[in-house]
Motif scaffolding. Structure first.
Motif: not given
Length: 687
Positions: A180-198
């Motif tokens: 089961q994909v745990p519904s208590i966690l967000q479906r979308f996981v943020a990843v760190p911003v690349r150097n120099g990227s917005k």
């Protein structure tokens, strides 16, 4: 030779048309991008409810061998086939739109990435997130002779996993497991911003779990991993008459809901045939299996679109509800209502006025009693707190809590218990009937007499939906409305002989008769050659008797304009039957929820607000309310609101005789009613 059009549009096919109009908003390039993503989410949420209730009901009829046609001419089996085809087509278009919206968001710097596209720093970050946060929550569930197929919860996301082992004979079937994909966690996981990227970059939770699936099955080799999702029958089957305690009976049914019969499976495109066949056999489904080309369950986009900081340009302009001007400069709402009635139009005017009305009543030593109905309440309800406070202060507080409000049952049970602990009299309504009326009564002692103050609304007493739905609410101290309000609560909470309503129409006893009488009066005026007109706004119109009555009125020459947001089984514009009926639907930023009726009455216009749609369940199986607006100034306000809706030529679609909807567009003089309503003076211009 053209075949004559059927008299009625099928309710469920009409609903598909409604959800397509929601999808159109996701496809509309003039809408802000993040709002288009939200509409994609709403399409999914709507379809979930449709599958778990309407399709589940049709499925149950087929299993019971029911073959009788409904009043629109469809057998359950024939309707099922058409609905499968149309929902499949709609889902295909939904995911095509999803890909378009995602491409456009990527150009704005909001990207969903494949894990293979991440750089080393980003990969380490999401891997750390998996091991620190996700892995401890996961539970692999093997399926074999000693471990039967697990209970799959409705509308949860799962991974079907096929596994191999080094010493397995080549012809053996693979091992099968579910995660089961745990519904208590967000479906979308943020990843760190690349150097120099917005750019803001994200990965999907299920893809992150798939990347590390081997960590859950040491000694085995994953062959295939595919997401899938099950929808079960969610309709409650209550034995109300045999229940000793309705609250306990509903709690039992909510537990049974987890075991509801499977109705639909959504699965990842390209799913391994062995895994797919196993799901079909275990869940006993065949023709309601949806292959999805994209992430399953797009309802996560609602939270995603609302969570991104700094992208206001990709959202609708914020609307701040204003406090009703009639109350704005007075500390005594009761004094204001002794002088005039007050109408609030949400979300343009603040629901805080309702909260303040109850809070003031709770604190006022001259208030003796508060009575109200609660159908759907928000998670942090100021109203519930005020009612509890009033009970603790010794006032008589009676609350009719509808425990059977679909999908809000658990929350309402919690509120009922909290109110009972505070000393409120909590009533669960009448056996066999949902209490859907929205009414609030305050009884106050004034100069050796009692005066009643009433609020009647078209929407729920819910401060969250009051920001998202268009609804109207009437505050009044009119003695006739007050007397009817007292009688209504007496009928709900005690034993009471049938009451002759002076102002109200009340379902299930006389609301339909009252509406029929109002329609017949317009027919009589038309027969006398006088102007005759009916304008009615509601969410749905599906009751056959009501539709037939409107057909009669049209044939008599009554001009009928209907604003029906969702299901409409009436077929307008058919010569000889309904050529005098026009039906429009508005789907826009806010959910159109108000029920308003206007009858021309030979020039002595009558205006009503109501809790009831013109559906069989509302007119015959619920406690509903139709309330007149006596104040001529407020009747003008209601007419202005309705006329603004009828003039909408941006987000309005007109129902054609063949059952399809055509968008009403006027580029030269556009009028978007929901945006025009921000200018409160435009509709509240009675002075």
């Amino acid at each position: 030779m053209n075949r004559p059009l059927p008299q009625y549009v099928n309710r469920d096919l009409s609903w598909i048309e409604f959800n397509r109009r929601v999808l159109q908003e996701a496809q509309d390039g003039t809408n802000p991008l993040l709002e288009r993503a939200k509409f994609l989410s709403i399409v999914s949420s709507n379809l979930d409810e449709f599958m778990s209730v309407r399709m589940a009901g049709i499925q149950a009829q087929m299993k019971a061998g029911y073959t009788k046609k409904d009043f629109t001419g469809y057998t359950p089996a024939g309707l099922w086939k058409r609905l499968i085809k149309r929902t499949s087509d709609m889902v295909h278009d939904q995911y095509k739109t999803f890909r378009e919206v995602m491409r456009s968001l990527a150009k704005e710097g909001i990207c969903f990435r494949d894990l293979s596209e991440l750089n080393a720093t980003q990969t380490k970050a999401v891997d750390d997130y998996f091991y620190d946060i996700v892995f401890p929550v996961l539970t692999p569930m093997a399926v074999d002779q000693s471990r039967p197929f697990p209970l799959l919860h409705t509308k949860e996301l799962y991974l079907a996993v096929l596994l191999d082992k080094d010493d397995m004979p080549p012809d053996d079937e693979p091992f099968f497991a579910i995660v089961q994909v745990p519904s208590i966690l967000q479906r979308f996981v943020a990843v760190p911003v690349r150097n120099g990227s917005k750019k803001m970059e994200f990965v999907l939770l299920e893809e992150l779990i798939e990347r590390h699936i081997n960590t859950l099955f040491n000694g085995y080799t994953p062959i295939a991993v595919h997401p899938f999702r099950l929808t079960r029958n969610a309709d409650l089957t209550l034995n109300e008459e045999g229940a000793e305690d309705l609250l306990e009976e509903i709690e039992k049914e909510l537990r049974r809901r987890r075991w509801g019969i499977p109705v639909r499976v959504e699965y990842d495109k390209g799913m391994h045939p062995y895994a797919l066949q196993l799901l079909k056999e275990e869940l006993e489904l065949d023709d309601n299996m949806f292959e999805i080309d994209g992430p399953l369950d797009l309802s996560f986009l609602m939270r995603f679109a609302g969570s991104l900081p700094g992208y206001d340009a990709l959202r609708y302009e914020r609307i701040e509800p204003v406090y009703p001007k009639e109350f704005e400069h007075s500390d005594d709402m009761f004094a204001v209502l002794r002088q005039q009635d007050v109408l609030c139009y949400h979300p343009y005017e603040s629901f805080e006025a309702v909260n303040d009305f109850v809070t003031d009543a709770a604190h006022d030593p001259d208030v003796l009693a508060i009575k109200m109905t609660l159908y759907r309440v928000s998670g942090q309800s100021a109203l519930v707190q005020a009612l509890a406070m009033a009970a603790e202060a010794g006032k008589q507080v009676t609350v009719v809590v509808e425990l059977k409000a679909r999908f809000d049952e658990e929350r309402n049970i919690a509120w009922a218990r909290q109110l009972e602990k505070a000393g409120c009299h909590v009533v669960y309504g009448l056996v066999g009937l949902k209490t859907h009326a929205k009414i609030l009564l305050v009884v106050r002692r004034e100069q050796q007499m009692l005066r009643r103050y009433v609020h009647v609304g078209t929407g729920n007493y819910n401060d969250n939906t009051a920001k998202l739905y268009t609804d109207v609410g009437l505050f009044t101290s009119h003695p006739v409305i007050g007397a009817d309000a007292s009688a209504l609560f007496n009928e709900i909470t005690g034993y009471s002989s049938p009451y002759e309503w002076k102002a109200f129409g009340v379902a299930p006893t006389d609301l339909m008769d009252k509406l029929f009488g109002l329609i017949d009066r317009e027919k009589a005026h038309a027969a006398e050659g006088k102007p005759a007109r009916i304008v009615a706004k509601m969410n749905s119109l599906s009751n056959q008797e009501m539709i037939d009555k409107l057909y009669e009125a049209s044939q008599a020459g009554v001009q009928i304009e209907l604003i029906v947001r969702g299901v409409c089984c009436l077929r307008p514009g058919v010569p000889g039957r309904s050529e005098n009926i026009r039906v429009v639907s508005i789907v826009d930023r806010f959910l159109e929820h108000s029920r308003i009726m206007i009858f021309h009455n030979g020039g002595d216009e009558e205006v009503y607000l109501s809790s009831a749609d013109w559906m069989t369940r509302n007119l015959t199986r619920r406690i509903e309310l139709l309330c007149p607006v006596f104040d001529p100034n407020l009747r003008k306000v209601m007419r202005n609101i309705i006329e603004m809706n009828l003039q909408d030529n941006v987000k309005s679609s007109e129902l054609t005789p063949n059952g399809t909807y055509l968008r009403q567009k006027d580029e030269s003089q556009p009028l978007r009613s929901q945006f025009a309503a921000k200018d409160i003076a435009r509709w509240k211009n009675y002075r």
